[in-house]
Design a protein around this motif. Sequence first.
Motif, PDB file in Angstrom:
ATOM      1  N   ALA B  59      -1.853  -5.899  50.711  1.00 13.58           N
ATOM      2  CA  ALA B  59      -0.954  -5.837  49.554  1.00 13.58           C
ATOM      3  C   ALA B  59       0.425  -6.354  49.954  1.00 13.58           C
ATOM      4  O   ALA B  59       0.849  -6.165  51.101  1.00 13.58           O
ATOM      5  N   PRO B  60       1.136  -7.005  49.036  1.00 14.29           N
ATOM      6  CA  PRO B  60       2.471  -7.527  49.355  1.00 14.29           C
ATOM      7  C   PRO B  60       3.401  -6.408  49.804  1.00 14.29           C
ATOM      8  O   PRO B  60       3.368  -5.300  49.252  1.00 14.29           O
ATOM      9  N   GLY B  61       4.198  -6.666  50.818  1.00 10.22           N
ATOM     10  CA  GLY B  61       5.195  -5.707  51.267  1.00 10.22           C
ATOM     11  C   GLY B  61       4.612  -4.454  51.900  1.00 10.22           C
ATOM     12  O   GLY B  61       5.290  -3.436  52.000  1.00 10.22           O
ATOM     13  N   ILE B 103     -11.050 -16.598  43.423  1.00  8.71           N
ATOM     14  CA  ILE B 103      -9.620 -16.703  43.115  1.00  8.71           C
ATOM     15  C   ILE B 103      -9.446 -16.198  41.696  1.00  8.71           C
ATOM     16  O   ILE B 103     -10.187 -16.607  40.794  1.00  8.71           O
ATOM     17  N   LYS B 123      -1.577 -13.606  41.506  1.00  2.98           N
ATOM     18  CA  LYS B 123      -2.860 -14.258  41.795  1.00  2.98           C
ATOM     19  C   LYS B 123      -3.459 -13.603  43.032  1.00  2.98           C
ATOM     20  O   LYS B 123      -2.729 -13.010  43.829  1.00  2.98           O
ATOM     21  N   TYR B 124      -4.764 -13.701  43.156  1.00  2.00           N
ATOM     22  CA  TYR B 124      -5.419 -12.988  44.260  1.00  2.00           C
ATOM     23  C   TYR B 124      -6.613 -13.764  44.791  1.00  2.00           C
ATOM     24  O   TYR B 124      -7.161 -14.636  44.107  1.00  2.00           O
ATOM     25  N   VAL B 125      -7.017 -13.400  46.002  1.00  2.00           N
ATOM     26  CA  VAL B 125      -8.311 -13.807  46.559  1.00  2.00           C
ATOM     27  C   VAL B 125      -9.069 -12.532  46.891  1.00  2.00           C
ATOM     28  O   VAL B 125      -8.524 -11.631  47.539  1.00  2.00           O
ATOM     29  N   ILE B 142      -6.546  -9.544  48.671  1.00  2.00           N
ATOM     30  CA  ILE B 142      -5.148  -9.920  48.953  1.00  2.00           C
ATOM     31  C   ILE B 142      -4.543 -10.524  47.708  1.00  2.00           C
ATOM     32  O   ILE B 142      -5.250 -11.240  46.962  1.00  2.00           O
ATOM     33  N   TRP B 143      -3.286 -10.246  47.429  1.00  2.00           N
ATOM     34  CA  TRP B 143      -2.628 -10.828  46.252  1.00  2.00           C
ATOM     35  C   TRP B 143      -1.150 -11.050  46.497  1.00  2.00           C
ATOM     36  O   TRP B 143      -0.583 -10.542  47.470  1.00  2.00           O
ATOM     37  N   ASN B 144      -0.545 -11.840  45.649  1.00  2.00           N
ATOM     38  CA  ASN B 144       0.914 -11.993  45.647  1.00  2.00           C
ATOM     39  C   ASN B 144       1.376 -12.329  44.233  1.00  2.00           C
ATOM     40  O   ASN B 144       0.543 -12.555  43.342  1.00  2.00           O
ATOM     41  N   ASP B 145       2.691 -12.354  44.067  1.00  2.00           N
ATOM     42  CA  ASP B 145       3.244 -12.442  42.720  1.00  2.00           C
ATOM     43  C   ASP B 145       3.468 -13.885  42.252  1.00  2.00           C
ATOM     44  O   ASP B 145       3.591 -14.800  43.054  1.00  2.00           O
ATOM     45  N   MET B 146       3.511 -14.047  40.948  1.00  2.00           N
ATOM     46  CA  MET B 146       3.894 -15.316  40.339  1.00  2.00           C
ATOM     47  C   MET B 146       5.426 -15.391  40.362  1.00  2.00           C
ATOM     48  O   MET B 146       6.097 -14.384  40.545  1.00  2.00           O
ATOM     49  N   PRO B 147       6.002 -16.594  40.159  1.00  2.00           N
ATOM     50  CA  PRO B 147       7.465 -16.706  40.159  1.00  2.00           C
ATOM     51  C   PRO B 147       8.065 -15.962  38.960  1.00  2.00           C
ATOM     52  O   PRO B 147       7.378 -15.754  37.976  1.00  2.00           O
TER      53      PRO B 147
END
Lengths: 147, 147
Positions: B59-61, B103, B123-125, B142-147
Amino acid sequence: MKLLVESILILVATSLVTLAQADVHSEIAKRTSSFEAAFNRGDAAAVAAHYLPDATVLAPGATRIDGRAEIQNLWQSYVEAGVKDLQLTTVDLENHGETANEIGTYSLSAPDGNGSRVQSSGKYVIIWKTDDIGVWHLYWDIWNDMP
Amino acid sequence: MKLLVESILILVATSLVTLAQADVHSEIAKRTSSFEAAFNRGDAAAVAAHYLPDATVLAPGATRIDGRAEIQNLWQSYVEAGVKDLQLTTVDLENHGETANEIGTYSLSAPDGNGSRVQSSGKYVIIWKTDDIGVWHLYWDIWNDMP
């Protein structure tokens, strides 16, 4: 006698699978080192060449990026932002025929905006695939930051 | 005649492969809906049950999270933070035997700290794997954020 032959065959087959797995690990380790080296000399085109032509990158805070040209632009933007000392470490690697799934960690240094540099680190998943001649390339690439 | 039989066999084999692929897609679609529903009713234990016992979440962070107990804690923390309206959308899904690589994109709403709610997306994988009885579970996430 039949049992002996079967045992030997199983032993040979097991050894071949183990060899093939070791081969995937060492091939991907080489590609990872070469990716790092390309980035650390500021060569975004060489970094992008490690991806398949139809690869996808999911970078934090960015929309989805498809294809080598856009991937090169992304890495070029990191080079221009002064990102350096990229280090990639494979933690898990699982091979499924023509694909291999990796979990890794990264560290890098970047300008802090006050004339110094900060270290940052994170983790990633890469889906590797072989190209037409069996060379491993990044196919999907996603990462995020550590706390 | 031999050619005809061969043609029919190839046709049948191709159809079976197509059917199997469609099956994986629809099975994973069901598991994704059930994951969403579990989260949106605030049931972190039911969310965690969609993961394999030895699953990993990046997870992010956050540091790497391994195993269902820790994964449940992570999702419980999102429930307690007031995250709602989780929507998951599969964009790409590739099946490689016992694994499937996805994805996707997500959206959710969360409290903005001022009594209102904000939408966020990313978005994630996911690497899916089947368990002992063939049910698809999240293995790596795993994922991260959109702008």
